[in-house]
Scaffold this motif. Sequence first.
Motif, PDB file in Angstrom:
ATOM      1  N   GLU G  74       0.822  -1.207   0.000  1.00  0.00           N
ATOM      2  CA  GLU G  74       0.000   0.000   0.000  1.00  0.00           C
ATOM      3  C   GLU G  74       0.848   1.244   0.000  1.00  0.00           C
ATOM      4  O   GLU G  74       1.901   1.289   0.630  1.00  0.00           O
ATOM      5  CB  GLU G  74      -0.824   0.067   1.276  1.00  0.00           C
ATOM      6  CG  GLU G  74      -1.944  -0.900   1.362  1.00  0.00           C
ATOM      7  CD  GLU G  74      -2.695  -0.591   2.642  1.00  0.00           C
ATOM      8  OE1 GLU G  74      -3.356   0.464   2.680  1.00  0.00           O
ATOM      9  OE2 GLU G  74      -2.597  -1.388   3.588  1.00  0.00           O
ATOM     10  N   GLY G  75       0.345   2.276  -0.595  1.00  0.00           N
ATOM     11  CA  GLY G  75       1.002   3.578  -0.518  1.00  0.00           C
ATOM     12  C   GLY G  75       2.164   3.604  -1.481  1.00  0.00           C
ATOM     13  O   GLY G  75       3.027   2.724  -1.459  1.00  0.00           O
ATOM     14  N   LEU G  76       2.225   4.609  -2.320  1.00  0.00           N
ATOM     15  CA  LEU G  76       3.233   4.623  -3.373  1.00  0.00           C
ATOM     16  C   LEU G  76       4.479   5.400  -2.958  1.00  0.00           C
ATOM     17  O   LEU G  76       4.400   6.511  -2.435  1.00  0.00           O
ATOM     18  CB  LEU G  76       2.643   5.282  -4.630  1.00  0.00           C
ATOM     19  CG  LEU G  76       3.514   5.150  -5.880  1.00  0.00           C
ATOM     20  CD1 LEU G  76       3.527   3.703  -6.365  1.00  0.00           C
ATOM     21  CD2 LEU G  76       2.995   6.066  -6.982  1.00  0.00           C
ATOM     22  N   ILE G  77       5.632   4.798  -3.225  1.00  0.00           N
ATOM     23  CA  ILE G  77       6.924   5.477  -3.050  1.00  0.00           C
ATOM     24  C   ILE G  77       7.540   5.646  -4.438  1.00  0.00           C
ATOM     25  O   ILE G  77       7.693   4.664  -5.160  1.00  0.00           O
ATOM     26  CB  ILE G  77       7.856   4.642  -2.150  1.00  0.00           C
ATOM     27  CG1 ILE G  77       7.314   4.623  -0.718  1.00  0.00           C
ATOM     28  CG2 ILE G  77       9.277   5.197  -2.175  1.00  0.00           C
ATOM     29  CD1 ILE G  77       8.055   3.697   0.224  1.00  0.00           C
ATOM     30  N   THR G 104       5.776   0.772  -5.418  1.00  0.00           N
ATOM     31  CA  THR G 104       6.834   1.674  -5.866  1.00  0.00           C
ATOM     32  C   THR G 104       6.665   2.064  -7.327  1.00  0.00           C
ATOM     33  O   THR G 104       6.012   1.361  -8.104  1.00  0.00           O
ATOM     34  CB  THR G 104       8.235   1.028  -5.752  1.00  0.00           C
ATOM     35  OG1 THR G 104       8.266  -0.113  -6.610  1.00  0.00           O
ATOM     36  CG2 THR G 104       8.572   0.635  -4.338  1.00  0.00           C
ATOM     37  N   LEU G 105       7.314   3.170  -7.651  1.00  0.00           N
ATOM     38  CA  LEU G 105       7.344   3.687  -9.019  1.00  0.00           C
ATOM     39  C   LEU G 105       8.765   4.122  -9.288  1.00  0.00           C
ATOM     40  O   LEU G 105       9.377   4.803  -8.469  1.00  0.00           O
ATOM     41  CB  LEU G 105       6.424   4.918  -9.081  1.00  0.00           C
ATOM     42  CG  LEU G 105       6.541   5.812 -10.317  1.00  0.00           C
ATOM     43  CD1 LEU G 105       5.948   5.115 -11.536  1.00  0.00           C
ATOM     44  CD2 LEU G 105       5.812   7.137 -10.053  1.00  0.00           C
ATOM     45  N   ARG G 126       4.060  12.982  -8.383  1.00  0.00           N
ATOM     46  CA  ARG G 126       3.193  13.593  -7.367  1.00  0.00           C
ATOM     47  C   ARG G 126       2.145  12.627  -6.817  1.00  0.00           C
ATOM     48  O   ARG G 126       1.432  12.968  -5.871  1.00  0.00           O
ATOM     49  CB  ARG G 126       2.531  14.837  -7.952  1.00  0.00           C
ATOM     50  CG  ARG G 126       3.509  16.013  -7.995  1.00  0.00           C
ATOM     51  CD  ARG G 126       2.817  17.304  -8.318  1.00  0.00           C
ATOM     52  NE  ARG G 126       3.689  18.449  -8.113  1.00  0.00           N
ATOM     53  CZ  ARG G 126       3.714  19.524  -8.902  1.00  0.00           C
ATOM     54  NH1 ARG G 126       2.902  19.597  -9.955  1.00  0.00           N
ATOM     55  NH2 ARG G 126       4.518  20.531  -8.636  1.00  0.00           N
ATOM     56  N   GLN G 127       2.041  11.448  -7.380  1.00  0.00           N
ATOM     57  CA  GLN G 127       1.140  10.450  -6.798  1.00  0.00           C
ATOM     58  C   GLN G 127       1.717   9.817  -5.539  1.00  0.00           C
ATOM     59  O   GLN G 127       0.995   9.180  -4.776  1.00  0.00           O
ATOM     60  CB  GLN G 127       0.857   9.313  -7.813  1.00  0.00           C
ATOM     61  CG  GLN G 127       0.333   9.773  -9.151  1.00  0.00           C
ATOM     62  CD  GLN G 127      -0.824  10.723  -9.014  1.00  0.00           C
ATOM     63  OE1 GLN G 127      -1.777  10.455  -8.292  1.00  0.00           O
ATOM     64  NE2 GLN G 127      -0.738  11.882  -9.669  1.00  0.00           N
ATOM     65  N   ALA G 128       3.006   9.977  -5.347  1.00  0.00           N
ATOM     66  CA  ALA G 128       3.663   9.236  -4.269  1.00  0.00           C
ATOM     67  C   ALA G 128       3.473   9.894  -2.907  1.00  0.00           C
ATOM     68  O   ALA G 128       3.289  11.104  -2.812  1.00  0.00           O
ATOM     69  CB  ALA G 128       5.156   9.113  -4.563  1.00  0.00           C
ATOM     70  N   ARG G 129       3.530   9.080  -1.871  1.00  0.00           N
ATOM     71  CA  ARG G 129       3.488   9.587  -0.494  1.00  0.00           C
ATOM     72  C   ARG G 129       4.876   9.974   0.005  1.00  0.00           C
ATOM     73  O   ARG G 129       5.004  10.711   0.964  1.00  0.00           O
ATOM     74  CB  ARG G 129       2.942   8.504   0.422  1.00  0.00           C
ATOM     75  CG  ARG G 129       1.450   8.400   0.347  1.00  0.00           C
ATOM     76  CD  ARG G 129       0.961   7.616   1.534  1.00  0.00           C
ATOM     77  NE  ARG G 129      -0.382   7.132   1.256  1.00  0.00           N
ATOM     78  CZ  ARG G 129      -0.835   5.973   1.670  1.00  0.00           C
ATOM     79  NH1 ARG G 129      -0.057   5.176   2.388  1.00  0.00           N
ATOM     80  NH2 ARG G 129      -2.061   5.621   1.393  1.00  0.00           N
ATOM     81  N   VAL G 130       5.867   9.389  -0.568  1.00  0.00           N
ATOM     82  CA  VAL G 130       7.254   9.696  -0.217  1.00  0.00           C
ATOM     83  C   VAL G 130       8.034   9.628  -1.516  1.00  0.00           C
ATOM     84  O   VAL G 130       7.744   8.778  -2.357  1.00  0.00           O
ATOM     85  CB  VAL G 130       7.871   8.656   0.747  1.00  0.00           C
ATOM     86  CG1 VAL G 130       9.215   9.143   1.274  1.00  0.00           C
ATOM     87  CG2 VAL G 130       6.937   8.326   1.887  1.00  0.00           C
ATOM     88  N   LEU G 148       9.189  20.768  -5.741  1.00  0.00           N
ATOM     89  CA  LEU G 148       8.055  20.492  -6.628  1.00  0.00           C
ATOM     90  C   LEU G 148       6.998  19.582  -6.015  1.00  0.00           C
ATOM     91  O   LEU G 148       5.918  19.430  -6.580  1.00  0.00           O
ATOM     92  CB  LEU G 148       8.555  19.877  -7.938  1.00  0.00           C
ATOM     93  CG  LEU G 148       9.407  20.791  -8.823  1.00  0.00           C
ATOM     94  CD1 LEU G 148      10.101  19.990  -9.918  1.00  0.00           C
ATOM     95  CD2 LEU G 148       8.550  21.891  -9.439  1.00  0.00           C
ATOM     96  N   VAL G 149       7.325  18.928  -4.918  1.00  0.00           N
ATOM     97  CA  VAL G 149       6.350  18.024  -4.311  1.00  0.00           C
ATOM     98  C   VAL G 149       6.063  18.454  -2.879  1.00  0.00           C
ATOM     99  O   VAL G 149       6.844  19.177  -2.266  1.00  0.00           O
ATOM    100  CB  VAL G 149       6.841  16.551  -4.320  1.00  0.00           C
ATOM    101  CG1 VAL G 149       7.138  16.096  -5.748  1.00  0.00           C
ATOM    102  CG2 VAL G 149       8.071  16.366  -3.433  1.00  0.00           C
TER     103      VAL G 149
END
Lengths: 209, 209, 209, 209, 209, 209, 209, 209
Positions: G74-77, G104-105, G126-130, G148-149
């Motif tokens: 869960e949650g994207l890094i 992850t991405l 910008r979709q990521a949480r970290v 930028l984020v």
Amino acid sequence: RRTGYPEVVYCKGKRIEQAEAIMVGMRDAGLPVLGTRASRELAERIARRFPEAVYEEEGATLTIGSLTDPDEREGLIAVVAAGTSDRPIACEALRTAEFFGSRTLFINDVGVAGIHRLFARLEEIRQARVVITVAGMEGALASVVAGLVAVPVIAVPTSVGYGASFGGLSALLGMLSACAPGISVVNIDNGFGAGYQANLINRQKVKHG
Amino acid sequence: RRTGYPEVVYCKGKRIEQAEAIMVGMRDAGLPVLGTRASRELAERIARRFPEAVYEEEGATLTIGSLTDPDEREGLIAVVAAGTSDRPIACEALRTAEFFGSRTLFINDVGVAGIHRLFARLEEIRQARVVITVAGMEGALASVVAGLVAVPVIAVPTSVGYGASFGGLSALLGMLSACAPGISVVNIDNGFGAGYQANLINRQKVKHG
Amino acid sequence: RRTGYPEVVYCKGKRIEQAEAIMVGMRDAGLPVLGTRASRELAERIARRFPEAVYEEEGATLTIGSLTDPDEREGLIAVVAAGTSDRPIACEALRTAEFFGSRTLFINDVGVAGIHRLFARLEEIRQARVVITVAGMEGALASVVAGLVAVPVIAVPTSVGYGASFGGLSALLGMLSACAPGISVVNIDNGFGAGYQANLINRQKVKHG
Amino acid sequence: RRTGYPEVVYCKGKRIEQAEAIMVGMRDAGLPVLGTRASRELAERIARRFPEAVYEEEGATLTIGSLTDPDEREGLIAVVAAGTSDRPIACEALRTAEFFGSRTLFINDVGVAGIHRLFARLEEIRQARVVITVAGMEGALASVVAGLVAVPVIAVPTSVGYGASFGGLSALLGMLSACAPGISVVNIDNGFGAGYQANLINRQKVKHG
Amino acid sequence: RRTGYPEVVYCKGKRIEQAEAIMVGMRDAGLPVLGTRASRELAERIARRFPEAVYEEEGATLTIGSLTDPDEREGLIAVVAAGTSDRPIACEALRTAEFFGSRTLFINDVGVAGIHRLFARLEEIRQARVVITVAGMEGALASVVAGLVAVPVIAVPTSVGYGASFGGLSALLGMLSACAPGISVVNIDNGFGAGYQANLINRQKVKHG
Amino acid sequence: RRTGYPEVVYCKGKRIEQAEAIMVGMRDAGLPVLGTRASRELAERIARRFPEAVYEEEGATLTIGSLTDPDEREGLIAVVAAGTSDRPIACEALRTAEFFGSRTLFINDVGVAGIHRLFARLEEIRQARVVITVAGMEGALASVVAGLVAVPVIAVPTSVGYGASFGGLSALLGMLSACAPGISVVNIDNGFGAGYQANLINRQKVKHG
Amino acid sequence: RRTGYPEVVYCKGKRIEQAEAIMVGMRDAGLPVLGTRASRELAERIARRFPEAVYEEEGATLTIGSLTDPDEREGLIAVVAAGTSDRPIACEALRTAEFFGSRTLFINDVGVAGIHRLFARLEEIRQARVVITVAGMEGALASVVAGLVAVPVIAVPTSVGYGASFGGLSALLGMLSACAPGISVVNIDNGFGAGYQANLINRQKVKHG
Amino acid sequence: RRTGYPEVVYCKGKRIEQAEAIMVGMRDAGLPVLGTRASRELAERIARRFPEAVYEEEGATLTIGSLTDPDEREGLIAVVAAGTSDRPIACEALRTAEFFGSRTLFINDVGVAGIHRLFARLEEIRQARVVITVAGMEGALASVVAGLVAVPVIAVPTSVGYGASFGGLSALLGMLSACAPGISVVNIDNGFGAGYQANLINRQKVKHG
Ligand SMILES: Nc1ncnc2c1ncn2[C@@H]1O[C@H](COP(=O)(O)O)[C@@H](O)[C@H]1O
Ligand SMILES: Nc1ncnc2c1ncn2[C@@H]1O[C@H](COP(=O)(O)O)[C@@H](O)[C@H]1O
Ligand SMILES: Nc1ncnc2c1ncn2[C@@H]1O[C@H](COP(=O)(O)O)[C@@H](O)[C@H]1O
Ligand SMILES: Nc1ncnc2c1ncn2[C@@H]1O[C@H](COP(=O)(O)O)[C@@H](O)[C@H]1O
Ligand SMILES: [Mg+2]
Ligand SMILES: [Mg+2]
Ligand SMILES: [Mg+2]
Ligand SMILES: [Mg+2]
Ligand SMILES: [Mg+2]
Ligand SMILES: [Mg+2]
Ligand SMILES: [Mg+2]
Ligand SMILES: [Mg+2]
């Protein structure tokens, strides 16, 4: 490409197939290609595919084509190197400047410990629009040359030397601290960066002149 | 004293009465005295007691008497300094060398950025038995001079400069890495050490000659 | 050659044919030749051509002829080394000083941790006109020796040691900061530079005396 | 308190009322108190309240009471310092060691540049169970002393010196790289740490002996 | 031998025959011998001649005999190491301390990131008269342990780690700056120095007690 | 403002009128304002204009309004500091985190030299969603805390210490090399940066939760 | 295990059997296992025993099982890397974050010299949480991205580069000095540490949300 | 004067009468004069004598006359600075470039943490023949700008920042390591050097064009 110049391939730290693939891709796209820190093995692979490729072992540069026709290069850049061990970095600078469209002159073995050798070549050096100085150890060549010419000097510290040279640090600090104005400095052993910047300066005239 | 020379008083970091007491003690014992990094205030106190004391403010040296009579000094030491800001260290070297019995010559403002100024003074410099070079920033003067003279060069890096000069580090590393042989180096800003060593070298002739 | 001395070939960092070619060229021009950091392989190639060549493996020096006849060397230079691992650098200094015309004395294994060993050799050392101290780690030998002799000391820091020795940095800084006057310093591991400078100092007498 | 010792107040970097409050609090709790890097002003405030307080200006230590009665101190610690400028740190070490219960001996001005002065005091030094050496610049004193005594040496590098001394770095690296075994090192200028550690070592005998 | 202890052979940087010859010479003179940083190949050569020789590969120590009979070793030294990679240095310390006559205890894998592992062994550690802490990276183990024991701590920074560990520099600076008193520090990776110093401290009791 | 947060005014290195003008401008635009490294004099000027301004002298922060109402702050950030001298940096972190909307807890004087003091506060610390550790000297606190909590640790090295602490370098390198995972590091003395980052992490929950 | 997470095996510097034994031990105890800096040879040995093991050569990670089922992550890094040579470190970060339960991405080749490439991917990032930024040389990517984020940025300096990059030092110092808030830094080349910390931050939501 | 340009007076480190005398001497000789790092007091003295003198306090430059008439300046140099604290260095660059005959454009407060501000000015910047970037801390501005323009970039690192900025070192190393080609670097805080070099480059066109 925003800056108007093709990218250059820094081959070190890439696997040989990786470097080859990138160069082939660029060439197939019709671009001239410059690879730096290229191994002989990479050069041989590329040569099989592109017979027009040129490998210069001393500076470890590998080119396929050129941005400008050799006959159309303009404006002279002098590359002035202190000693034999600085030659590879000097050659990288020379080939880079030529690839992007400058004419070049190579003055070697004129370290400041025997300053008469430098003076013997001074008139030649003064023909250049930009001078690149390449030196390790104390890097004094940059200060001396900048005091003798009226054009911009790009200084390349090299990692030549031992002990207190600390891998190019002494030359780097010396060149940055140089008492003569008209010097700016690139990274240790960065012949490519010096050749690129010198060409940019030289080509000003063409674009704006 | 095993080494045949009187001790020298390094006045900095001593309280003024401490420094005064040591100098007075030595003088009362009949010794000539050299104080380095001496303040004007110390000089005035000493002058009240020893009218023969000489204070040279630029180099911050304070002497009472001398090891040799000025007329009897022998052998020339040239102190060659790059710029105005190097003068205090150069003066410390000059006064030290004289105190211990050498004749001296001071050549100032001959930094390598304007190398013709150095060449204009070269014949004078070549009269010396030892050359002390004093320079901050990139310290290139040592290499250039050592390549031009046939005698030992003692190089003094100075803390003149800013940024990448790192308080004399760039000059120090440069002088240690110098590409010309015939150079040895003393600590940053150590004019005293250079003058002392140059005198030792110069006086060889007297003792062994 | 302005400085009156032949050039010396620093063989490291040159390809073996390059080094060979330079040495052969100089020899063919009738000059005596000194090569430093020479490999055994280079020595063998040279020996085939010049049977009078002498290779000293420990110090990695290779000479063909000499500037002065061994019988005519004058003035003693003592090379005082702290330990076994400093021997290669000490040997480079010894052979260099001899090549240029000085007599030499080698005192080994007298590091300051066992200072009685140094004292046992002191009278011998005091015969010298110049003393070269060779030490790594904390480099304390230079300070101790300079306090015991009345002649110039040339200090060579070596890269012997590990950890906080930082490749010779601790010895270098220590020697530059030495509390005894009469010391000047050359680059880390620069036995050649020390031998050259010591010879210059020693030969003063000859030229001016 | 797990380690069996009272805490010590490092006064520098605390506001004067802060330092005073801590010392008063400890004293009111019946503890003996040691303050280091204490200013004269703090000492005066404390003295008004605790007439038994003792301020030693040279080492900047301020004590109220002591862990052991002066008559009951046991085991000798020798503090051996190179020069006048090292005295403040040496004094900090002396007072700390005494506060925690050791007897002390102070040997000053025995830097290695005049090694006969050290030898003249050697028999005294050899009475100690632990030796603290205090020296700046090249810090060679630690190596020399450790080679002459059979007990643990605690080395304190000081920030005395200039240029390549780099605020105590040269002495620190030198002491860590020392060629003699039997040395361990504390932080630059940390007289307190050396006195504390030397006392711990000395008191071993009492606890386990 | 002034210090009452036999010399120890640091085998690294010596050719194998050199190291062998020294060890054989000492043994033939009836001395017990300790070689550090000994290769397996050296160990095998020595074993052929002295079957009583003992090689411990992990710490690379090679002993022939011992200064004291294992049964007569006295006083416990605890060697406390942070992680697996610190083991070689810890072993060097252990074998050195034993060779000179101390009993030892080895506590491994108690880095501060899992501090409960350290607490689980605390009572054992508190039996020791001296504690050696061995740690790389941030070296925090020394501060934590020194806060928990009432005896001297000898801290050994190791070169374990990468990046900002800078070959042991981070651990070294950390241990020197440690906020707990009662710590003194030896060179990076100097297990021998720590073992030697800890034994000196431990043996105090025997000599003076 | 792309990042959704108001800018913060770093007052040091700005002239007082400059800093005042910027803060007034922001406030007049209806924004809450945070000034860091603010002098008392600046605070007084601002207070005359904005009576709601709050100056916290210890951390040198000056706020006018706040991004969130104090009652609406959510999620606990623990700021854990080693010693008294680390308090200013800890306070900067606390006020920053609060300004941006986090609740905070301040645990002071729990340096690892007395680790029982840290354990006494552990349950409190474990309530936090993010922990900021603030420590100079060896910076060991970060490793120890990260091994004891299951949440992210933001480590702030401080310039507290002397000698080998090198103005915070020892703590910085130690924290970067820390053997415990779950630590990331901000610049030396950058309490603001730590508070800002900790709040970002804490507020995740609010935005995404 | 206090921190709620299994230990990770750092395979470099361990002998292959050692690393294998530890991983097997953990797996046999029913734990998922992550090995970093694992060699192909180790991977093959492990694969023979645990066919479910996964080796990713580029990042040199070796996993057996995972803490969370891939579907339940869960949650994207976002891992944003400057260039091809930074890929190995980026991959270490990616695999670590996934192992501990994050999605992850990977955004590669978006160094700031061609900033339009970064902008082209900004919406994805910008979709990521970290966000983890991975860059060598000047490390400017961290500052640009953090500006930028609106989420926390974990910056990983890499040792990519030469000369003045000093093995990652230039990137490290740059990232620590970054002018944008919302960045915290891990050790040079520490992809593992960044992935671990990013996952901790990301997982906050799950635990507290 | 070999290089075709008048000398510039570096006023710092000269006594005020010294600086005044040099400037007066040059002016009396009919030369235009540029003094850098000039104090207000010096400016007032000069103004009394030469009412045409111009003092710009922010950049601390003092000019009497100019090499070219302001109307005749040609070719645009853009000086792009990251933040308010970089202004003094930027101003030194601006005034120097103008003095020697270039037109200038000043773009301030466009640090990479808010990159949209840089983009907003990009078209203006692209009018220049040379771009000077002035930035402290991580110095990322140079890389970003060089990637966006097709002309030479001269990068000036500044000493703005604290902690890991190490007085400009982080910016210096970053700019030297920059991943974009077309950058060369001058000394930390050397606005003069950048302005001088940029003018040399710009004036090429005039001389050769
Ligand atoms: N300017 C100087 N720089 C370095 N060393 C000096 C200087 N002046 C004197 N000395 C040395 O310092 C010694 C005296 O130091 P002190 O006993 O502290 O006065 C002298 O014997 C000289 O060797
Ligand atoms: N001069 C000193 N140098 C280094 N550490 C000291 C010194 N004086 C005291 N300390 C240590 O600093 C601790 C007190 O620190 P603080 O709580 O800041 O007063 C004491 O427990 C000592 O361990
Ligand atoms: N690539 C890595 N870089 C830094 N630390 C690591 C790495 N991989 C694992 N670790 C840490 O090292 C610990 C294991 O160290 P070890 O006990 O030597 O295997 C783990 O708990 C991690 O915290
Ligand atoms: N701000 C500056 N920074 C670095 N170099 C400068 C500066 N201003 C002038 N210079 C150089 O310093 C030289 C003059 O130095 P000086 O003779 O000491 O006044 C000039 O020729 C310039 O090359
Ligand atoms: Mg010029
Ligand atoms: Mg010469
Ligand atoms: Mg002497
Ligand atoms: Mg001893
Ligand atoms: Mg303790
Ligand atoms: Mg944790
Ligand atoms: Mg952001
Ligand atoms: Mg560009």
